[in-house]
Design an enzyme around this catalytic site. Structure first.
Site, short mmCIF file in Angstrom:
data_model
loop_
_atom_site.label_atom_id
_atom_site.label_comp_id
_atom_site.label_asym_id
_atom_site.label_seq_id
_atom_site.Cartn_x
_atom_site.Cartn_y
_atom_site.Cartn_z
CB SER A 60 -0.90 -0.01 1.24
OG SER A 60 -1.70 1.16 1.23
CG HIS A 64 -3.23 -1.20 -2.99
ND1 HIS A 64 -4.27 -1.81 -3.64
CD2 HIS A 64 -3.81 -0.39 -2.05
CE1 HIS A 64 -5.42 -1.40 -3.13
NE2 HIS A 64 -5.18 -0.53 -2.16
CG ASP A 69 -5.16 3.13 -1.29
OD1 ASP A 69 -6.09 2.40 -1.69
OD2 ASP A 69 -4.35 2.77 -0.42
CG MET A 81 -8.14 8.25 -1.21
SD MET A 81 -7.79 8.42 0.54
CE MET A 81 -6.54 7.19 0.74
CG HIS A 141 -8.68 1.04 -3.57
ND1 HIS A 141 -8.50 0.83 -2.22
CD2 HIS A 141 -10.03 1.15 -3.75
CE1 HIS A 141 -9.68 0.81 -1.62
NE2 HIS A 141 -10.62 1.02 -2.51
CG MET A 179 -11.11 4.48 -2.01
SD MET A 179 -10.05 4.47 -0.56
CE MET A 179 -8.47 4.31 -1.35
CG MET A 181 -12.77 -1.55 1.10
SD MET A 181 -11.05 -1.24 0.71
CE MET A 181 -10.53 -0.24 2.10
N GLY A 185 -10.19 5.01 3.13
CA GLY A 185 -9.71 6.39 3.19
C GLY A 185 -8.49 6.63 4.04
CG PHE A 186 -8.39 7.94 7.00
CD1 PHE A 186 -7.69 9.14 6.92
CD2 PHE A 186 -9.76 7.96 6.82
CE1 PHE A 186 -8.35 10.33 6.67
CE2 PHE A 186 -10.44 9.15 6.56
CZ PHE A 186 -9.72 10.35 6.49
N GLY A 218 -3.86 2.71 9.07
CA GLY A 218 -3.70 2.67 10.52
C GLY A 218 -4.98 2.52 11.32
CG ASP A 221 -7.09 -2.08 1.01
OD1 ASP A 221 -6.22 -1.83 1.86
OD2 ASP A 221 -7.41 -1.28 0.10
N GLY A 222 -6.94 -3.33 4.46
CA GLY A 222 -7.24 -2.60 5.69
C GLY A 222 -6.83 -3.33 6.94
N GLY A 279 -0.07 -2.47 4.64
CA GLY A 279 0.17 -1.07 4.97
C GLY A 279 0.98 -1.00 6.24
CB SER A 291 -1.44 -3.83 9.99
OG SER A 291 -2.36 -2.77 10.00
#
Ligand code: DX5
Ligand code: ZN
Length: 217
Positions: free
Chosen positions: A8, A33, A35, A37, A66, A68, A137, A142-143, A145, A175-176, A197, A199
């Site tokens: 990510s 990946h 993102d 937005m 991706h 968004m 998701m 959008g965020f 963490g 994702d997430g 990401g 994590s």
């Protein structure tokens, strides 16, 4: 099933994007990946088109976007021209999601739908036979963490079952808040791809040590 690991890129260190890509290349990441937005579909902005262009030029590996954004169909040609390999969009942001999938595939690009935690399976059932990827998701989009939303597991299990029962060919990507524990848990139930990401990858140490470890899980 061989795992697909996605970096990510919004979580990368932008002070040294070039070194980040180099390190991910030697660690043999599978997909970058990206993102995108628009500040409207989600209350955040990112990533820059210049970032996407740089990443595309710097690698021969797969690059996805991706989206968004509202009305994603308007931007299929735009992102196709950037040379991406996969485009995911959120079907509820589009008036004619089936047409958008066709137009992505018509450009020889893999098409994916991204499902928010609050998007029901019922709503996307007609699309399941015509997509290449489903980006599930596991946080609200959008965020980075955030906390993993356990209630999404039920939808993941249903998507695995439907794939087997109906012979669909989509691959599931989550994702997430994907941690090593989640990779180990979800790969056992049939999830193929994992967006990494904060994590599991960024800020966690050397990519060339982490990625092979995550592949083994
Ligand atoms: C949004 C992003 C994030 C994020 C994943 O679509 O792809 O979900 O960067 O990384 P975490 O949640 O681990 O920070
Ligand atoms: Zn994403």
């Amino acid at each position: 099933m061989e795992k697909m690991l996605f970096a990510s890129m919004m979580c990368a260190d932008y002070g040294s994007l070039k070194d980040e890509v180099k390190a991910l290349e030697s660690a043999e990441i599978d997909v970058y990946h990206v993102d995108i937005m628009d500040g409207s579909y989600v209350p955040n902005f990112g990533m820059g088109l210049q970032d996407l262009e740089y990443i595309r030029k710097a690698t021969k590996k797969l690059v996805d976007v991706h989206l968004m954004i509202e009305n994603p169909s308007r931007y299929v040609d735009f992102f196709a021209a950037k040379g991406v390999d996969i485009i995911y969009f959120h079907p509820e942001a589009d008036v004619h999601p089936a047409r958008t999938i066709d137009s992505i595939r018509g450009k020889n690009i893999k098409a994916g739908i991204a499902l928010n935690p609050g998007t029901s399976l019922e709503f996307v059932k007609p699309l399941l036979g015509i997509v290449d990827y489903i980006l599930v998701m596991t946080v609200n989009p959008g965020f980075a963490g955030q906390k993993y939303l356990e209630y999404v597991n039920e939808k993941i299990e249903e998507l695995v079952e439907l794939k087997e029962k109906k012979g669909y060919t989509y691959e599931l990507v989550v994702d997430g808040a994907i941690s090593p524990e989640k990779i180990s848990e979800l790969s056992k139930v049939g999830v193929k791809g994992f967006v990494l990401g904060t994590s599991a990858l960024f800020g966690k140490g050397k990519y060339e040590e982490i990625i092979p470890e995550l592949k083994k899980l």
